[in-house]
Motif scaffolding. Sequence first.
Motif, PDB file in Angstrom:
ATOM      1  N   ARG A  85      -8.329  -7.291   8.809  1.00  0.00           N
ATOM      2  CA  ARG A  85      -9.010  -6.241   9.017  1.00  0.00           C
ATOM      3  C   ARG A  85      -8.032  -5.227   8.338  1.00  0.00           C
ATOM      4  NH1 ARG A  85      -8.429  -4.323  15.240  1.00  0.00           N
ATOM      5  NH2 ARG A  85     -10.151  -5.877  15.329  1.00  0.00           N
ATOM      6  N   PRO A  86      -7.101  -5.030   7.928  1.00  0.00           N
ATOM      7  CA  PRO A  86      -6.546  -3.934   7.085  1.00  0.00           C
ATOM      8  C   PRO A  86      -6.860  -3.954   5.765  1.00  0.00           C
ATOM      9  CG  PRO A  86      -4.695  -4.935   8.336  1.00  0.00           C
ATOM     10  CD  PRO A  86      -5.986  -5.970   8.629  1.00  0.00           C
ATOM     11  N   VAL A  87      -7.166  -4.947   5.210  1.00  0.00           N
ATOM     12  CA  VAL A  87      -7.720  -5.120   3.835  1.00  0.00           C
ATOM     13  C   VAL A  87      -9.283  -4.592   3.650  1.00  0.00           C
ATOM     14  CG1 VAL A  87      -8.255  -6.601   1.825  1.00  0.00           C
ATOM     15  CG2 VAL A  87      -6.009  -6.848   2.936  1.00  0.00           C
ATOM     16  N   LEU A  88     -10.159  -5.238   4.763  1.00  0.00           N
ATOM     17  CA  LEU A  88     -11.503  -4.873   4.896  1.00  0.00           C
ATOM     18  C   LEU A  88     -11.674  -3.350   5.032  1.00  0.00           C
ATOM     19  CD1 LEU A  88     -13.329  -7.460   6.945  1.00  0.00           C
ATOM     20  CD2 LEU A  88     -13.835  -6.656   4.650  1.00  0.00           C
ATOM     21  N   ALA A  89     -10.526  -2.819   5.935  1.00  0.00           N
ATOM     22  CA  ALA A  89     -10.816  -1.521   6.176  1.00  0.00           C
ATOM     23  C   ALA A  89     -10.572  -0.450   4.861  1.00  0.00           C
ATOM     24  CB  ALA A  89      -9.895  -0.927   7.183  1.00  0.00           C
ATOM     25  N   GLU A  90      -9.588  -1.182   4.109  1.00  0.00           N
ATOM     26  CA  GLU A  90      -9.266  -0.526   2.712  1.00  0.00           C
ATOM     27  C   GLU A  90     -10.459  -0.362   2.006  1.00  0.00           C
ATOM     28  OE1 GLU A  90      -6.503  -1.655  -0.944  1.00  0.00           O
ATOM     29  OE2 GLU A  90      -5.452  -1.784   1.156  1.00  0.00           O
TER      30      GLU A  90
END
Length: 151
Positions: A85-90
């Motif tokens: 999720r953090p990488v996708l959000a970025e």
Amino acid sequence: MSVLTLPLAASMVGSVTGLVVMGFCAIAVIVIVLGANLWLRWQRSRNRPEKVDEGAVESSPAYRRYLVAAAWAGGSERNWDHSVRPVLAELVELSVAEQRYAGGDLREAARERLGELWPLVDREAPRSHDRSAPGAGREALVQILDRVERQ
């Protein structure tokens, strides 16, 4: 047969000839072990991936971070929430910011773009700590990336 060979074997154990034969056997074993070691090393070097140039995209830490996140996509719900999720959000924020030159709420634009997939990317959604529940999966990751690329 045992009567003839027994004295011969007994005489070779303590003799110089016996030491020479044992030395040749030891050398043969060493040569076989070294040969097998060299052959295995050669096999490993043939299967090793090519080194990446320092200036290539594949050598950047961000690229490796994206690959690691993609690998966790098939894991548990916790893996998705903490790694993917953090990488996708970025990535979604970067894509939306690139396409929206004027100001505006990036979060709202990303929500519109992803639709029902938004909860899988939302940074503010609560994180799960459940390691037994399945995560969203690789199919969801591919759908999110396709939707971000299309628009």
